[in-house]
Write an enzyme that holds these catalytic residues in place. Structure first.
Site, PDB file in Angstrom:
ATOM      1  N   ASP A 121      26.770   9.652 -12.319  1.00 34.79           N
ATOM      2  CA  ASP A 121      25.361  10.001 -12.845  1.00 34.79           C
ATOM      3  C   ASP A 121      24.392   8.775 -12.647  1.00 34.79           C
ATOM      4  O   ASP A 121      25.039   7.714 -12.451  1.00 34.79           O
ATOM      5  CB  ASP A 121      25.396  10.164 -14.368  1.00 34.79           C
ATOM      6  CG  ASP A 121      26.080  11.684 -14.634  1.00 34.79           C
ATOM      7  OD1 ASP A 121      26.315  12.366 -13.604  1.00 34.79           O
ATOM      8  OD2 ASP A 121      25.757  12.002 -15.689  1.00 34.79           O
ATOM      9  N   HIS A 141      29.900   6.929 -13.527  1.00 29.96           N
ATOM     10  CA  HIS A 141      28.514   6.648 -13.280  1.00 29.96           C
ATOM     11  C   HIS A 141      28.594   5.599 -12.221  1.00 29.96           C
ATOM     12  O   HIS A 141      29.496   4.847 -12.123  1.00 29.96           O
ATOM     13  CB  HIS A 141      27.776   5.690 -14.444  1.00 29.96           C
ATOM     14  CG  HIS A 141      27.876   6.597 -15.802  1.00 29.96           C
ATOM     15  ND1 HIS A 141      28.871   6.946 -16.719  1.00 29.96           N
ATOM     16  CD2 HIS A 141      26.581   7.341 -16.138  1.00 29.96           C
ATOM     17  CE1 HIS A 141      28.343   7.747 -17.584  1.00 29.96           C
ATOM     18  NE2 HIS A 141      27.138   8.071 -17.371  1.00 29.96           N
TER      19      HIS A 141
END
Length: 730
Positions: free
Chosen positions: A99, A251
């Site tokens: 993300d 991430h």
């Protein structure tokens, strides 16, 4: 570059109405350029919006409206076309999801590790980051990964309207289309978690997004790598149990991700050895790809968006460099002015300072006048109070308002009127020099008044035979209005403080037309006043430097001039000044390569004048542009503090200048407003001058309307002159 001066009268065939209609057009190009720069800066700020840590704390909402099959289902939620279903990843299939990217530092490292271990993943990118780093999005797609939407700038959609949600999706999609030429059907909402964490706040968003044609993807395991818990802990949290398939949340942006990269390099081979396959989502589900090519208008829209964002990055980088340049110039100029003006003041004010033996010989005062009926009487009467013996030569340059008749009707001794057809100020001054009786010549404007001591103070430096010209201390006489107060600050701080500095450096660029003195022999050697430029005062000053003469500043030779009282008049005056200065610099550019005094002026004076009078003022508005940028996009507090710091430096410099000139400090109250408004006007004027110069345009003299409000200083009395100095009127 030089353009010959046109006559000050109306141009043939140019009626007033036509002239007025052209006024807005001259603002068009500078305004468009300024708007373009501000737009680019705002676009950059928009795509540099800060992404917060991928978690939030808000009151837990109820789940009464969330369907059970969603709460108990898998991480892939499909609500398209009225469906309400979920899908789980098959056993021994892992879908790594990343993300908040792409990040220029960590995303390439993540991609390198995935490529090293022959693994595919899904990258949920934000529109801001995809717009800034399109090459990384293109690399993701080229290497077999899928990309999904993560909104444009990472808001919590639970608190947003449907209109805002649509905008976030479409703009995020636009960035991906422009970067990789594909459209995606995958979406992950910011601040999402597991399927069973869906509540009555987030479920309506998920349901609505499905109606827009997107599949929502949450996760089964959360590495919580944003907490940097350590490589081993990241691996433990990401690993599913019992050989089950899973969608893993990681991430590749939002901070230091070195632990994520290290964990991947151990996680991938470790689970591959246990029979796991790392695939993108549709590979793991055996479904058609979530990415479809974009063609036609949508493709061009995406490319245009990426082009504009990349252009804004480059333009802003250039603007940052320019800001650093102007900051250095402003600070450098302030330091030079404060130090050297102090040196100048101490030198000329020390006890016993003399230029040489007192200069007592009579002086010719030349007053070129074109339609100065409202001012000329005050001007001439102020000269009659002179403490130094003078003759006054008023050169009427084809006035149509009776200027010459007013002077003649005064019937004053030692005042002559010379009439000529309208030929421009330089020609009027040359005519005055030809009719002057004395070797020292003082020049002033027809809207200016002298104090009784002005002429005496102005000519004393001629006791030094090396001095060819003297600049006086021009002051604003009508400073009670706001625009007058702003010009008063500019005259005291920007002009007179500069002249002290340039005097010490021996490269005075301009003898003000309102109050200056010359040796006749110096004028004759350089060919007199020239009409090659619109700034004849700057032109003649530079010519004198190149001929080897010294040009100095006499601080006590004060003259009070009428400054423009409207924006239109100020614009006309400063446009002529700035364009004329550029012409003079260009005309005397040869001094850069010459030897002797001319070369010294060329290598010291011309660069300083160019930097401080042309480049720095042109770039100065960047300070205010970046102030706006910082206020809108942050950090607001630091930006405001920095701007106030610059203002404080300017205020200190202005206060010092006012103290040297013994001026009242109350006028400095308008300094902040001057910096916000007045400087922008001067910027546009200078920008217009640049455009005129670069396009080879021509600019004519524009006569300013005068009111005659500036009068001779109160209490001035005419001092008797030595017998025999009075001469009859010619």
């Amino acid at each position: 570059m030089a353009s010959r001066t046109r006559r000050r009268g109306a141009a043939p065939g140019a009626p007033d109405g036509a002239r007025r209609r052209r006024v807005p057009m001259r603002l068009l190009l500078p305004t468009l350029l300024l708007v373009a720069l501000v737009t680019m800066l705002m676009l950059r700020g928009f795509v540099h919006s800060e992404i917060l840590a991928d978690h939030r704390i808000r009151p837990e909402a109820a789940t009464g409206h969330v369907p059970e099959q969603i709460l108990d289902g898998g991480p892939v939620i499909d609500t398209r076309s009225g469906r309400t279903g979920t899908i789980r990843v098959p056993d021994h299939r892992l879908v790594l999801t990343f993300d908040d990217g792409p990040d220029p530092t960590w995303t390439p490292k993540v991609l390198d590790v995935l490529k090293k271990h022959h693994a595919h993943a899904v990258f949920f990118v934000t529109g801001t980051m995809a717009s800034r780093y399109p090459d990384l999005v293109a690399r993701m797609v080229a290497e077999g990964h899928e990309v999904g939407l993560h909104t444009f700038n990472h808001p919590d959609l639970s608190y947003q309207s449907k209109r805002r949600i649509d905008w976030e999706l479409s703009t995020n999609q636009l960035a991906i289309s422009g970067a990789a030429g594909v459209r995606t059907s995958l979406f992950r909402p910011p601040y999402s978690s597991f399927a069973d964490a869906m509540d009555d706040k987030s479920w309506p968003v998920t349901d609505y997004i499905g109606s827009r044609g997107y599949i929502t993807v949450v996760n089964d395991t959360d590495s919580e790598d944003w907490q940097k818990p350590g490589v081993a802990e990241i691996i433990r949290r990401a690993t599913p149990h019992g050989g089950k398939g899973a969608i893993v949340l990681m991430h590749d942006s939002g901070g230091d991700r070195h632990q994520t990269v290290q964990a991947l390099d151990r996680f991938l081979p470790g689970l591959q050895a246990e029979g796991y396959r790392f695939q993108n989502l549709t590979e793991a589900l055996g479904a058609p790809s979530a990415l479809t090519p974009v063609t036609g208008l949508d493709a061009w829209k995406g490319k245009a968006w990426i082009f504009l964002v990349q252009a804004s990055e480059k333009v802003t980088d250039v603007m940052v460099v320019c800001l650093a340049v102007v900051g250095s110039l402003v600070i450098g100029r302030f330091v030079l002015m404060l130090l050297l003006s102090g040196v100048h003041a101490r030198r000329v004010r020390r006890r016993g300072f003399r230029w040489g033996p007192p200069v007592t010989e009579p002086v010719s005062v030349l007053v070129p006048a074109y339609n100065e009926a409202k001012c000329i009487e005050n001007t001439v009467r102020s000269l009659m109070t002179s403490e130094h013996p003078i003759e006054v030569v008023v050169v009427d340059d084809g006035s149509t308002d009776g200027t010459a008749r007013i002077v003649e009707a005064m019937g004053l001794p030692d005042v002559r009127v010379v009439r000529q057809l309208n030929a421009g100020k330089p020609a009027a001054l040359n005519r005055g020099v030809a009719n002057a009786r004395y070797d020292l010549v003082v020049m002033m404007d027809g809207d200016t008044v002298f104090e009784p001591a002005t002429v005496r103070e102005l000519v004393q430096p001629f006791a030094d035979p090396r001095v060819g010209a003297v600049a006086g201390n021009a002051k604003v006489g009508n400073k009670n209005s706001l625009i007058g107060a702003w010009q008063h600050i500019e005259y005291v701080m920007g002009f007179n403080l500069d002249r002290r500095m340039y005097d010490i450096l021996r490269c005075m660029p301009t003898i003000p037309g309102a109050v200056g003195a010359f040796r006749r022999s110096a004028l004759e050697r350089v060919g007199g006043m020239s009409d090659d430029t619109l700034a004849e005062d700057t032109d003649i000053t530079m010519a004198l430097h190149r001929d080897g003469w010294r040009v100095v500043y006499a601080e006590n030779a004060r003259a009070w001039t009428e400054a423009p009282e409207t924006v239109q008049q100020l614009w006309s005056q400063r446009y002529r000044w700035s364009y004329g200065t550029m012409q003079a610099i260009w005309k005397h550019r040869g001094a850069l390569l010459e030897r002797g005094p001319s070369g010294r002026f060329g290598r010291v004076g011309l660069p300083l004048v160019s930097l401080f009078m042309v480049v720095a003022p042109l770039l100065a508005p960047l300070i205010d542009v970046f102030l706006l940028y910082g206020v809108v996009f942050g950090p607001t507090q630091k930006t405001v503090v920095a701007w106030l710091g610059v203002l404080a430096i300017q205020a200190a410099c202005a206060a010092y200048a006012f103290r040297l000139d013994r001026e009242r400090m109350t006028h400095l109250l308008s300094l902040p407003l001057q910096q916000i408004l007045y400087r922008q006007l001067m910027y546009v004027v200078l920008l217009q001058s640049w455009i005129t110069a670069l396009t080879g345009g021509r600019l004519r003299w524009q006569k300013l309307r005068r009111t005659g409000v500036v009068e001779a200083p109160s209490g001035s009395v005419a001092h008797p002159r030595p017998h025999g100095d009075r001469r009859p009127v010619a």
